[in-house]
Design a protein around this motif. Structure first.
Motif, mmCIF file in Angstrom:
data_model
loop_
_atom_site.group_PDB
_atom_site.id
_atom_site.type_symbol
_atom_site.label_atom_id
_atom_site.label_comp_id
_atom_site.label_asym_id
_atom_site.label_seq_id
_atom_site.Cartn_x
_atom_site.Cartn_y
_atom_site.Cartn_z
ATOM 1 N N THR A 42 -15.592 83.526 -30.419
ATOM 2 C CA THR A 42 -15.246 84.248 -29.199
ATOM 3 C C THR A 42 -15.470 85.726 -29.470
ATOM 4 O O THR A 42 -15.646 86.150 -30.623
ATOM 5 C CB THR A 42 -13.774 84.034 -28.804
ATOM 6 N N GLN A 43 -15.447 86.541 -28.429
ATOM 7 C CA GLN A 43 -15.533 87.982 -28.639
ATOM 8 C C GLN A 43 -14.443 88.447 -29.587
ATOM 9 O O GLN A 43 -14.688 89.248 -30.497
ATOM 10 C CB GLN A 43 -15.409 88.711 -27.301
ATOM 11 N N TYR A 209 -20.772 81.425 -25.501
ATOM 12 C CA TYR A 209 -20.038 80.784 -26.585
ATOM 13 C C TYR A 209 -19.868 79.306 -26.271
ATOM 14 O O TYR A 209 -19.704 78.917 -25.105
ATOM 15 C CB TYR A 209 -18.667 81.437 -26.780
#
Length: 218
Positions: A42-43, A209
């Motif tokens: 994820t970010q 993602y």
């Protein structure tokens, strides 16, 4: 994902530091830098790892069409810090043979300090480092890593394509499943070190993602 810390060379569960030793110990390989469980990309997870790792966190940029980031793993402990990272990407095989088992492709990018053994383990090899497989004759592939050419050599493996070289002072492993999917390496992407700024930050914001790749399990 939580779970036990394992050996980066064989996936055996490691024994944590105790009263007489501050090292993680594999029952087969002795003292090792433990491998942490896979984490969904994820970010937030990539930014957190990029801020603390001392080795590169490589990501293809731009991602091949239809591909997603599919997880990350690290090796290291409180004393060594992060000594290895592996980022997984998954997507459609650019050269499927027509069977149902090779439509999906996976790409793992490993950065590790010498002596960790994660790259060789993920490639299905037993040595801790590439050894004589490295730098035998002209390179077989060249990628751009952090703006610099990264020559890579093939390593003999079964069921996948494996390349190894050096970038930013540590080993760089490029692993692709199945073998026919190695054509994805001709897509013209560069490897961006997510520890950096500028394009690296932009890349994290713009990529898709996905679920964890089973290739991360080793």
């Amino acid at each position: 994902m939580s779970g036990p810390l394992t050996c980066p060379r064989c996936s055996a569960e490691t024994r944590p530091p105790g009263l007489w030793s501050d090292a993680w110990v594999c029952p087969v390989h002795g003292e090792v830098r433990p491998l942490h469980p896979p984490v969904v990309a994820t970010q937030e997870s990539l930014r957190a790892l990029a801020l603390e790792t001392s080795v590169p966190l490589w990501m293809p940029w731009p991602l091949p069409a239809g591909w997603v980031l599919s997880g990350v793993r690290t090796a290291g402990d409180a004393h060594s810090g992060t000594v290895a990272t592996v980022l997984a990407c998954s997507g459609p095989n650019p050269l499927p043979s027509g069977g149902t088992d090779d439509r999906q492709a996976d790409l793992l990018l490993v950065a590790e300090t010498p002596g960790v053994g994660l790259g060789t383990h993920l490639a299905g090899l037993t040595d801790v480092d590439p050894g004589y497989a490295f730098e035998q004759g002209p390179p077989h592939l060249k990628l751009i890593a952090d703006g610099h050419p990264a020559p890579l050599w093939t390593v003999a493996t079964d069921g996948l394509v494996a390349y190894v070289g050096e970038a930013s002072g540590v080993w760089l492993w490029v692993l692709v499943w199945p073998q026919s999917a190695a054509a994805v390496l001709l897509e013209g992407f560069e490897l961006v070190d997510l520890r950096g700024t500028g394009r690296a930050v932009e890349a994290v914001l713009d990529v898709p993602y996905g679920a964890l790749s089973p290739r991360l399990a080793g």
